[in-house]
Design a protein around this motif. Structure first.
Motif, PDB file in Angstrom:
ATOM      1  N   ALA A 171     -17.752  15.763  25.962  1.00 55.78           N
ATOM      2  CA  ALA A 171     -18.573  15.872  24.453  1.00 55.78           C
ATOM      3  C   ALA A 171     -18.919  17.338  24.425  1.00 55.78           C
ATOM      4  O   ALA A 171     -18.861  18.373  23.375  1.00 55.78           O
ATOM      5  CB  ALA A 171     -19.623  15.375  24.162  1.00 55.78           C
ATOM      6  N   ALA A 172     -19.518  17.945  25.717  1.00 54.25           N
ATOM      7  CA  ALA A 172     -19.962  18.901  25.430  1.00 54.25           C
ATOM      8  C   ALA A 172     -19.491  19.989  25.155  1.00 54.25           C
ATOM      9  O   ALA A 172     -19.136  21.213  24.587  1.00 54.25           O
ATOM     10  CB  ALA A 172     -20.576  19.710  26.936  1.00 54.25           C
ATOM     11  N   ARG A 173     -17.913  19.271  25.519  1.00 51.78           N
ATOM     12  CA  ARG A 173     -16.678  20.462  25.201  1.00 51.78           C
ATOM     13  C   ARG A 173     -16.421  20.791  24.022  1.00 51.78           C
ATOM     14  O   ARG A 173     -15.794  21.697  23.668  1.00 51.78           O
ATOM     15  CB  ARG A 173     -15.477  20.368  26.722  1.00 51.78           C
ATOM     16  N   ASP A 174     -15.949  19.621  23.818  1.00 57.12           N
ATOM     17  CA  ASP A 174     -15.949  19.225  21.860  1.00 57.12           C
ATOM     18  C   ASP A 174     -16.946  20.306  21.165  1.00 57.12           C
ATOM     19  O   ASP A 174     -16.163  21.152  19.931  1.00 57.12           O
ATOM     20  CB  ASP A 174     -15.767  18.278  21.793  1.00 57.12           C
ATOM     21  N   GLN A 175     -18.204  20.324  21.849  1.00 59.03           N
ATOM     22  CA  GLN A 175     -18.873  21.500  20.716  1.00 59.03           C
ATOM     23  C   GLN A 175     -18.880  22.867  21.543  1.00 59.03           C
ATOM     24  O   GLN A 175     -20.153  23.353  21.011  1.00 59.03           O
ATOM     25  CB  GLN A 175     -20.842  21.465  21.919  1.00 59.03           C
ATOM     26  N   GLY A 176     -17.400  22.698  22.551  1.00 54.76           N
ATOM     27  CA  GLY A 176     -17.776  24.667  22.101  1.00 54.76           C
ATOM     28  C   GLY A 176     -18.065  25.243  23.014  1.00 54.76           C
ATOM     29  O   GLY A 176     -18.391  26.675  24.084  1.00 54.76           O
ATOM     30  N   ALA A 177     -18.413  24.310  25.028  1.00 55.10           N
ATOM     31  CA  ALA A 177     -19.417  24.670  26.362  1.00 55.10           C
ATOM     32  C   ALA A 177     -18.111  25.448  26.763  1.00 55.10           C
ATOM     33  O   ALA A 177     -17.344  25.102  26.625  1.00 55.10           O
ATOM     34  CB  ALA A 177     -19.992  23.666  26.775  1.00 55.10           C
ATOM     35  N   ASN A 178     -18.442  26.311  27.612  1.00 53.34           N
ATOM     36  CA  ASN A 178     -17.481  26.979  28.725  1.00 53.34           C
ATOM     37  C   ASN A 178     -17.180  25.933  29.653  1.00 53.34           C
ATOM     38  O   ASN A 178     -18.019  25.266  29.796  1.00 53.34           O
ATOM     39  CB  ASN A 178     -17.326  28.149  27.920  1.00 53.34           C
ATOM     40  N   PRO A 179     -16.190  26.763  30.919  1.00 57.57           N
ATOM     41  CA  PRO A 179     -16.647  25.462  32.145  1.00 57.57           C
ATOM     42  C   PRO A 179     -17.942  25.792  32.798  1.00 57.57           C
ATOM     43  O   PRO A 179     -18.718  24.785  33.027  1.00 57.57           O
ATOM     44  CB  PRO A 179     -16.001  26.190  32.581  1.00 57.57           C
ATOM     45  N   TRP A 180     -17.922  26.779  32.056  1.00 59.16           N
ATOM     46  CA  TRP A 180     -19.770  27.319  33.346  1.00 59.16           C
ATOM     47  C   TRP A 180     -20.489  26.485  33.111  1.00 59.16           C
ATOM     48  O   TRP A 180     -21.284  26.009  33.373  1.00 59.16           O
ATOM     49  CB  TRP A 180     -19.474  28.769  33.104  1.00 59.16           C
ATOM     50  N   GLN A 181     -20.696  26.460  31.414  1.00 63.17           N
ATOM     51  CA  GLN A 181     -21.955  25.677  30.894  1.00 63.17           C
ATOM     52  C   GLN A 181     -21.589  24.214  30.392  1.00 63.17           C
ATOM     53  O   GLN A 181     -23.079  23.616  31.114  1.00 63.17           O
ATOM     54  CB  GLN A 181     -22.028  26.379  29.119  1.00 63.17           C
ATOM     55  N   VAL A 182     -20.466  23.704  30.817  1.00 63.27           N
ATOM     56  CA  VAL A 182     -20.432  22.396  31.142  1.00 63.27           C
ATOM     57  C   VAL A 182     -21.062  22.210  32.742  1.00 63.27           C
ATOM     58  O   VAL A 182     -21.803  20.909  32.805  1.00 63.27           O
ATOM     59  CB  VAL A 182     -19.077  21.758  31.123  1.00 63.27           C
TER      60      VAL A 182
ATOM     61  N   GLY B  36     -11.125  27.629  34.173  1.00 70.77           N
ATOM     62  CA  GLY B  36     -11.994  27.963  34.645  1.00 70.77           C
ATOM     63  C   GLY B  36     -12.361  28.236  36.087  1.00 70.77           C
ATOM     64  O   GLY B  36     -12.179  28.701  36.806  1.00 70.77           O
ATOM     65  N   PHE B  37     -12.912  26.579  36.360  1.00 74.63           N
ATOM     66  CA  PHE B  37     -12.191  26.631  37.782  1.00 74.63           C
ATOM     67  C   PHE B  37     -11.088  25.548  38.176  1.00 74.63           C
ATOM     68  O   PHE B  37     -10.938  24.014  38.211  1.00 74.63           O
ATOM     69  CB  PHE B  37     -13.630  25.607  37.900  1.00 74.63           C
ATOM     70  N   SER B  38     -10.769  26.435  38.878  1.00 78.58           N
ATOM     71  CA  SER B  38      -9.593  26.277  39.875  1.00 78.58           C
ATOM     72  C   SER B  38      -9.252  25.261  40.700  1.00 78.58           C
ATOM     73  O   SER B  38     -10.643  25.421  41.284  1.00 78.58           O
ATOM     74  CB  SER B  38      -8.169  27.020  39.468  1.00 78.58           C
ATOM     75  N   SER B  39      -9.138  24.376  40.512  1.00 75.31           N
ATOM     76  CA  SER B  39      -9.153  23.477  41.792  1.00 75.31           C
ATOM     77  C   SER B  39      -8.588  24.288  43.699  1.00 75.31           C
ATOM     78  O   SER B  39     -10.083  23.908  44.331  1.00 75.31           O
ATOM     79  CB  SER B  39      -8.363  22.571  42.028  1.00 75.31           C
ATOM     80  N   TRP B  40      -7.922  25.057  43.070  1.00 77.96           N
ATOM     81  CA  TRP B  40      -7.621  25.862  44.258  1.00 77.96           C
ATOM     82  C   TRP B  40      -8.836  26.842  44.446  1.00 77.96           C
ATOM     83  O   TRP B  40      -8.723  26.501  46.125  1.00 77.96           O
ATOM     84  CB  TRP B  40      -6.550  26.493  44.560  1.00 77.96           C
ATOM     85  N   ALA B  41      -9.178  27.376  43.957  1.00 73.51           N
ATOM     86  CA  ALA B  41     -10.385  28.213  44.192  1.00 73.51           C
ATOM     87  C   ALA B  41     -11.333  27.434  44.782  1.00 73.51           C
ATOM     88  O   ALA B  41     -12.452  27.953  45.899  1.00 73.51           O
ATOM     89  CB  ALA B  41     -10.524  28.856  43.026  1.00 73.51           C
ATOM     90  N   LEU B  42     -11.632  26.262  44.006  1.00 71.54           N
ATOM     91  CA  LEU B  42     -12.761  25.275  44.973  1.00 71.54           C
ATOM     92  C   LEU B  42     -12.829  24.795  46.113  1.00 71.54           C
ATOM     93  O   LEU B  42     -13.875  25.107  46.528  1.00 71.54           O
ATOM     94  CB  LEU B  42     -13.097  24.428  43.319  1.00 71.54           C
ATOM     95  N   ALA B  43     -11.750  24.164  46.269  1.00 72.73           N
ATOM     96  CA  ALA B  43     -11.177  24.083  47.123  1.00 72.73           C
ATOM     97  C   ALA B  43     -11.033  24.767  48.606  1.00 72.73           C
ATOM     98  O   ALA B  43     -11.340  24.908  49.401  1.00 72.73           O
ATOM     99  CB  ALA B  43     -10.483  23.239  47.537  1.00 72.73           C
ATOM    100  N   LEU B  44     -11.428  26.912  48.323  1.00 70.46           N
ATOM    101  CA  LEU B  44     -11.018  27.318  48.973  1.00 70.46           C
ATOM    102  C   LEU B  44     -11.999  27.545  49.881  1.00 70.46           C
ATOM    103  O   LEU B  44     -11.504  27.580  51.583  1.00 70.46           O
ATOM    104  CB  LEU B  44     -10.638  29.219  48.820  1.00 70.46           C
TER     105      LEU B  44
END
Lengths: 280, 314
Positions: A171-182, B36-44
């Protein structure tokens, strides 16, 4: 197992109470004995009551560097706790997808849990020695302890993410949140109560760790090593006083964590969500 | 899991942007960027910590187990002296058996005790709040110091301890029992005291997940309490029992401090052999014993892991 309480209920209640006495009885015993009078020994009878042995702890001298070791243990546990939380969350997020090597890494994590502590201690000590590095509580002991706290943290996070409802993120992603915001606004608040569990494991397992620190702490001891040293040359109730104090400290820490977890869970129950229930 | 429904929309976007080139499958670089968060980077970070503080040290132990030693130094070599000495000594075998004996005794007792406690909490306590409170009461000691918990037994088991005094007051015995402290009994007692929690927690965890209607169904089919226990509850709890067993067996096999402390240094196990060599600075000998212990523990764990899929239990 019946709705009405049969004989088995009373028998098992008895067993359970005996088990609790078995668990806590010895600790309570030394708590009482730590108030021995100055003439008292390591066992009953009590010869008067006093704070003599606690006073002994606070006086410099006789009992080594207790307060220094306590400060080091505290600092080390905080370092281990923070590192365990951060790395466990990252690892938990990583394992939501299968990636090349994930199975191998998973079994390395299990290995970290089952390999005897003394081997980690010996190995890390030897390695620093061969590399010509000094062993220190904040380098070698820190790393050695992480091999014990990380598996617990990671397994908790795996369990949490297995039960995690992804629709919030979508839902958050659909609203345009980036991965860090999610992560920051959706995932993190939902997993926060479990993080308190990870923190509790990280802190207490490090604070009480003995075997993994034994050969990796160097000349400046942590508290469990100091206490261990005392067992061989101290024959007065001062060791009970120290044991009582550090147990009380542990209880306070555990209590704080549990209260925090309960508050978080209450807050979350008000917003509708079932994430974080994986860990009690 | 749902890696497919995550990549699917992205893949279609990609192929729409560059028609014909990457039909359906985004390139690795693009996935890392888009995730953005790649699994590899996160597991590193975890991988690095475990590689440096677990795998490398264990590898070094294996290497050093082939090194030579004099009374004041160790030197790189590829010799089998340490193993010859270790496996040629009668002491090794008796110590090895003693270690297995402690592991077996502790395992059997903690399994029965842990199962009983978990069973009580699951099936006899009906309020969730009370279940949580009592469960926490059982787990809190796990977060306190093992050494202090061992020390706590001394006033209880000693020659003039509470146990002996009470028994003498009751007239059960005339003189203090000598085997209460610094004996196999006290070592096993301490192990049970320290490690029963490792059984209670996973067994309780699996037991709570048993669908209560299965038990109702068994009762409707005419099963009595004992039959329900052996035919329904125990089989469904096997994963929890296995996980608890892995914890308890590996902890006892690798222990040295409990045996040392609770036996008053009178009983040896593998861990104490290692520690003795270490205190004599005989690292290659310690390493060889460590390798034997490690292989033993890993075999035991491998056997137990065949009986349970940990990833499914999380």
């Amino acid at each position: 197992m019946d709705g009405k309480r049969g004989l088995s209920f009373y028998i098992l209640t008895g067993v359970f109470i005996l088990f609790l006495i078995f668990l806590y009885g010895p600790t309570i015993t030394i708590a009482i004995l730590s108030f021995q009078g100055p003439e008292g020994g390591l066992t009953f009878p009590m010869r008067g009551t006093s704070l003599h042995w606690f006073r002994d702890l606070f006086a410099e001298q006789a009992v080594g560097d207790i307060w220094g070791s306590f400060r080091r243990s505290l600092a080390l546990s905080m370092m281990v706790m923070v590192t365990t939380i951060v790395l466990s969350v990252m690892g938990g997020l990583a394992f939501r997808r299968r990636f090349a090597g994930s199975t191998v890494l998973f079994y390395v994590i299990i290995a970290s849990l089952v390999i005897p502590s003394i081997l980690v201690s010996l190995g890390v000590g030897l390695m620093f020695n061969q590399l010509g590095w000094n062993i220190n509580w904040y380098t070698s002991a820190f790393g050695a302890q992480l091999t014990w706290t990380l598996p617990f943290g990671l397994l908790i996070m795996f369990a949490v993410f297995n039960r995690f409802d992804r629709s919030f993120e979508e839902a958050a992603r659909d609203q345009g949140a980036n991965p860090w915001q999610v992560f920051r606004h959706i995932v993190l608040p939902l997993i926060a109560p479990s993080l308190i569990g990870v923190a509790l494991f990280g802190f207490t397992l490090s604070y009480d760790e003995f075997a993994r620190t034994l050969l990796t702490a160097g000349s400046r001891n942590t508290l469990p090593l100091e206490i261990y040293g005392m067992t061989t040359n101290v024959t007065t109730p001062v060791i009970f006083a120290l044991g009582t104090l550090t147990t009380v400290f542990s209880f306070c820490v555990i209590g704080t964590f549990i209260v925090f977890a309960l508050i978080w869970q209450k807050r979350q129950a008000r917003r509708v969500s079932d994430a974080g229930k994986g860990m009690v | 899991m749902s890696s497919q429904d995550q990549t699917a929309p992205r893949a279609s976007l990609t192929s729409a942007a560059t028609p014909g080139t990457e039909a359906g499958k985004p390139s690795l670089a693009r996935r890392i960027l888009s995730d953005g968060f790649s699994s590899w980077a996160l597991a590193l970070p975890v991988t690095l910590v475990l590689a440096f503080f677990l795998l490398a040290p264990i590898a070094l132990i294996v290497v050093v187990s082939f090194w030579g030693s004099t009374s004041f130094s160790i030197y790189p070599a590829f010799i089998f002296d340490n193993y010859e000495y270790l496996l040629g000594s009668q002491v090794t075998y008796s110590v090895f058996l003693q270690t297995l004996k402690f592991a077996f005794l502790t395992w059997a007792i903690t399994l029965v005790l842990g199962f009983t406690i978990a069973y009580y909490l699951t099936f006899h306590i009906h309020s969730l709040t009370w279940q949580i409170v009592l469960f926490l009461l059982c787990t809190i000691p796990f977060w306190t110091s093992n050494i202090i918990r061992m020390i706590s037994w001394i006033p209880f088991l000693g020659r003039n301890g509470i146990a002996n005094q009470s028994l003498m007051n009751m007239g059960v015995i005339d003189q203090p029992l000598e085997w209460l402290l610094f004996s196999e009994f006290s070592v096993t007692l301490a192990f049970v005291h320290l490690y029963t929690l490792f059984m209670v927690v996973p067994i309780f965890n699996t037991m709570m997940r048993i669908d209560k209607s299965l038990i109702a169904a068994a009762r409707d089919a005419g099963a009595n309490g004992f039959q329900i226990l052996t035919n329904v509850v125990i089989p469904l709890c096997k994963p929890g029992m296995m996980i608890g067993s892995i914890f308890v067996v590996t902890l006892v096999m690798g222990d040295f401090i409990t045996v040392r402390f609770m036996s008053g240094s009178q009983i040896a196990n593998m861990g104490r052999l290692i520690q003795n060599d270490i205190s004599l600075l005989a690292y290659p000998g310690a390493a060889a014993t460590s390798v034997v212990l490690l292989i033993t523990v890993l075999i035991m764990v491998a056997v137990m892991l065949r009986l349970v899929d940990i990833r499914k239990e999380l």
